[in-house]
Write a protein that holds these residues in place. Structure first.
Motif, PDB file in Angstrom:
ATOM      1  N   THR A   3       0.850  -1.195   0.000  1.00  0.00           N
ATOM      2  CA  THR A   3       0.000   0.000   0.000  1.00  0.00           C
ATOM      3  C   THR A   3       0.880   1.238   0.000  1.00  0.00           C
ATOM      4  O   THR A   3       1.752   1.371   0.855  1.00  0.00           O
ATOM      5  N   THR A   4       0.668   2.130  -0.955  1.00  0.00           N
ATOM      6  CA  THR A   4       1.561   3.280  -1.083  1.00  0.00           C
ATOM      7  C   THR A   4       0.887   4.629  -0.874  1.00  0.00           C
ATOM      8  O   THR A   4       1.555   5.651  -0.858  1.00  0.00           O
ATOM      9  N   SER A   5      -0.425   4.645  -0.714  1.00  0.00           N
ATOM     10  CA  SER A   5      -1.103   5.928  -0.475  1.00  0.00           C
ATOM     11  C   SER A   5      -2.148   5.759   0.624  1.00  0.00           C
ATOM     12  O   SER A   5      -2.672   4.663   0.847  1.00  0.00           O
ATOM     13  N   PHE A   6      -2.451   6.870   1.273  1.00  0.00           N
ATOM     14  CA  PHE A   6      -3.450   6.830   2.334  1.00  0.00           C
ATOM     15  C   PHE A   6      -4.822   6.508   1.752  1.00  0.00           C
ATOM     16  O   PHE A   6      -5.618   5.818   2.378  1.00  0.00           O
ATOM     17  N   ARG A   7      -5.073   6.968   0.541  1.00  0.00           N
ATOM     18  CA  ARG A   7      -6.346   6.666  -0.123  1.00  0.00           C
ATOM     19  C   ARG A   7      -6.505   5.155  -0.300  1.00  0.00           C
ATOM     20  O   ARG A   7      -7.566   4.598  -0.051  1.00  0.00           O
ATOM     21  N   GLU A   8      -5.423   4.506  -0.738  1.00  0.00           N
ATOM     22  CA  GLU A   8      -5.425   3.044  -0.885  1.00  0.00           C
ATOM     23  C   GLU A   8      -5.695   2.365   0.456  1.00  0.00           C
ATOM     24  O   GLU A   8      -6.470   1.415   0.541  1.00  0.00           O
ATOM     25  N   LEU A   9      -5.025   2.863   1.489  1.00  0.00           N
ATOM     26  CA  LEU A   9      -5.195   2.292   2.831  1.00  0.00           C
ATOM     27  C   LEU A   9      -6.648   2.396   3.275  1.00  0.00           C
ATOM     28  O   LEU A   9      -7.208   1.441   3.815  1.00  0.00           O
ATOM     29  N   ARG A  10      -7.271   3.535   3.036  1.00  0.00           N
ATOM     30  CA  ARG A  10      -8.671   3.718   3.418  1.00  0.00           C
ATOM     31  C   ARG A  10      -9.570   2.730   2.694  1.00  0.00           C
ATOM     32  O   ARG A  10     -10.494   2.175   3.285  1.00  0.00           O
TER      33      ARG A  10
ATOM     34  N   ALA B 211      -4.494   7.718  12.033  1.00  0.00           N
ATOM     35  CA  ALA B 211      -4.267   6.692  11.018  1.00  0.00           C
ATOM     36  C   ALA B 211      -3.267   7.187   9.981  1.00  0.00           C
ATOM     37  O   ALA B 211      -2.365   6.451   9.571  1.00  0.00           O
ATOM     38  N   ARG B 212      -3.382   8.432   9.565  1.00  0.00           N
ATOM     39  CA  ARG B 212      -2.439   9.007   8.590  1.00  0.00           C
ATOM     40  C   ARG B 212      -1.038   9.077   9.188  1.00  0.00           C
ATOM     41  O   ARG B 212      -0.048   8.792   8.527  1.00  0.00           O
ATOM     42  N   GLU B 213      -0.943   9.451  10.454  1.00  0.00           N
ATOM     43  CA  GLU B 213       0.357   9.528  11.124  1.00  0.00           C
ATOM     44  C   GLU B 213       1.031   8.150  11.164  1.00  0.00           C
ATOM     45  O   GLU B 213       2.210   8.015  10.837  1.00  0.00           O
ATOM     46  N   VAL B 214       0.280   7.128  11.546  1.00  0.00           N
ATOM     47  CA  VAL B 214       0.827   5.761  11.605  1.00  0.00           C
ATOM     48  C   VAL B 214       1.202   5.301  10.199  1.00  0.00           C
ATOM     49  O   VAL B 214       2.254   4.686  10.001  1.00  0.00           O
ATOM     50  N   PHE B 215       0.364   5.605   9.214  1.00  0.00           N
ATOM     51  CA  PHE B 215       0.655   5.245   7.835  1.00  0.00           C
ATOM     52  C   PHE B 215       1.962   5.882   7.373  1.00  0.00           C
ATOM     53  O   PHE B 215       2.824   5.219   6.799  1.00  0.00           O
ATOM     54  N   ASN B 216       2.132   7.181   7.623  1.00  0.00           N
ATOM     55  CA  ASN B 216       3.349   7.885   7.210  1.00  0.00           C
ATOM     56  C   ASN B 216       4.586   7.325   7.893  1.00  0.00           C
ATOM     57  O   ASN B 216       5.647   7.226   7.287  1.00  0.00           O
ATOM     58  N   GLU B 217       4.464   6.943   9.163  1.00  0.00           N
ATOM     59  CA  GLU B 217       5.593   6.345   9.882  1.00  0.00           C
ATOM     60  C   GLU B 217       5.934   4.967   9.320  1.00  0.00           C
ATOM     61  O   GLU B 217       7.088   4.556   9.356  1.00  0.00           O
ATOM     62  N   ALA B 218       4.941   4.267   8.815  1.00  0.00           N
ATOM     63  CA  ALA B 218       5.152   2.915   8.295  1.00  0.00           C
ATOM     64  C   ALA B 218       5.801   2.911   6.918  1.00  0.00           C
ATOM     65  O   ALA B 218       6.440   1.930   6.536  1.00  0.00           O
ATOM     66  N   LEU B 219       5.645   4.014   6.171  1.00  0.00           N
ATOM     67  CA  LEU B 219       6.236   4.085   4.835  1.00  0.00           C
ATOM     68  C   LEU B 219       7.752   4.093   4.926  1.00  0.00           C
ATOM     69  O   LEU B 219       8.317   4.733   5.798  1.00  0.00           O
ATOM     70  N   PRO B 220       8.409   3.394   3.999  1.00  0.00           N
ATOM     71  CA  PRO B 220       9.869   3.482   3.966  1.00  0.00           C
ATOM     72  C   PRO B 220      10.281   4.907   3.601  1.00  0.00           C
ATOM     73  O   PRO B 220       9.491   5.643   3.003  1.00  0.00           O
ATOM     74  N   PRO B 221      11.503   5.297   3.925  1.00  0.00           N
ATOM     75  CA  PRO B 221      11.960   6.638   3.546  1.00  0.00           C
ATOM     76  C   PRO B 221      11.852   6.856   2.037  1.00  0.00           C
ATOM     77  O   PRO B 221      11.915   5.909   1.251  1.00  0.00           O
ATOM     78  N   LEU B 222      11.702   8.106   1.639  1.00  0.00           N
ATOM     79  CA  LEU B 222      11.478   8.452   0.238  1.00  0.00           C
ATOM     80  C   LEU B 222      12.571   7.892  -0.670  1.00  0.00           C
ATOM     81  O   LEU B 222      12.283   7.379  -1.748  1.00  0.00           O
ATOM     82  N   GLY B 223      13.816   7.972  -0.247  1.00  0.00           N
ATOM     83  CA  GLY B 223      14.914   7.454  -1.063  1.00  0.00           C
ATOM     84  C   GLY B 223      14.752   5.976  -1.374  1.00  0.00           C
ATOM     85  O   GLY B 223      14.987   5.533  -2.504  1.00  0.00           O
ATOM     86  N   GLU B 224      14.312   5.216  -0.396  1.00  0.00           N
ATOM     87  CA  GLU B 224      14.092   3.778  -0.605  1.00  0.00           C
ATOM     88  C   GLU B 224      12.944   3.538  -1.575  1.00  0.00           C
ATOM     89  O   GLU B 224      13.004   2.643  -2.411  1.00  0.00           O
ATOM     90  N   ARG B 225      11.884   4.335  -1.466  1.00  0.00           N
ATOM     91  CA  ARG B 225      10.741   4.169  -2.369  1.00  0.00           C
ATOM     92  C   ARG B 225      11.128   4.496  -3.807  1.00  0.00           C
ATOM     93  O   ARG B 225      10.734   3.802  -4.744  1.00  0.00           O
ATOM     94  N   ILE B 226      11.925   5.552  -3.993  1.00  0.00           N
ATOM     95  CA  ILE B 226      12.366   5.916  -5.341  1.00  0.00           C
ATOM     96  C   ILE B 226      13.269   4.829  -5.906  1.00  0.00           C
ATOM     97  O   ILE B 226      13.109   4.416  -7.055  1.00  0.00           O
ATOM     98  N   ALA B 227      14.219   4.365  -5.102  1.00  0.00           N
ATOM     99  CA  ALA B 227      15.129   3.322  -5.557  1.00  0.00           C
ATOM    100  C   ALA B 227      14.360   2.064  -5.937  1.00  0.00           C
ATOM    101  O   ALA B 227      14.632   1.444  -6.976  1.00  0.00           O
ATOM    102  N   ASP B 228      13.388   1.701  -5.131  1.00  0.00           N
ATOM    103  CA  ASP B 228      12.589   0.512  -5.413  1.00  0.00           C
ATOM    104  C   ASP B 228      11.821   0.679  -6.726  1.00  0.00           C
ATOM    105  O   ASP B 228      11.763  -0.229  -7.543  1.00  0.00           O
TER     106      ASP B 228
END
Length: 75
Positions: free
Chosen positions: A22-29, A45-62
């Motif tokens: 899951t990569t967006s809060f909309r998807e999570l909802r 819920a948004r705060e927990v979601f944002n904390e759960a996301l990998p750092p931006l650099g990791e997401r871009i690399a992936d």
């Protein structure tokens, strides 16, 4: 910890959803039906979601199929 009492959604379920892709809060909802009844859990819920996301650099690399080191420390 329970995040949404109306739907019985926990922080573990949010972290699991992010780990599953899951990569967006909309998807999570949509997936968990969170923040859809009374809405009081939305900000937490948004705060927990944002904390759960990998750092931006990791997401871009992936997304590029590279490692973080390849992006930030080219050979």
């Amino acid at each position: 910890m329970y995040i949404c009492l109306c739907k019985g959604i926990t922080d573990h379920q949010i972290h699991s959803a992010v780990a599953a892709g899951t990569t967006s809060f909309r998807e999570l909802r949509r997936e968990l039906d969170i923040a859809s009844q009374c809405g009081k859990c939305g900000s937490l819920a948004r705060e927990v979601f944002n904390e759960a996301l990998p750092p931006l650099g990791e997401r871009i690399a992936d997304a590029l199929g590279k490692s973080v080191d390849d992006l930030f420390y080219p050979a």
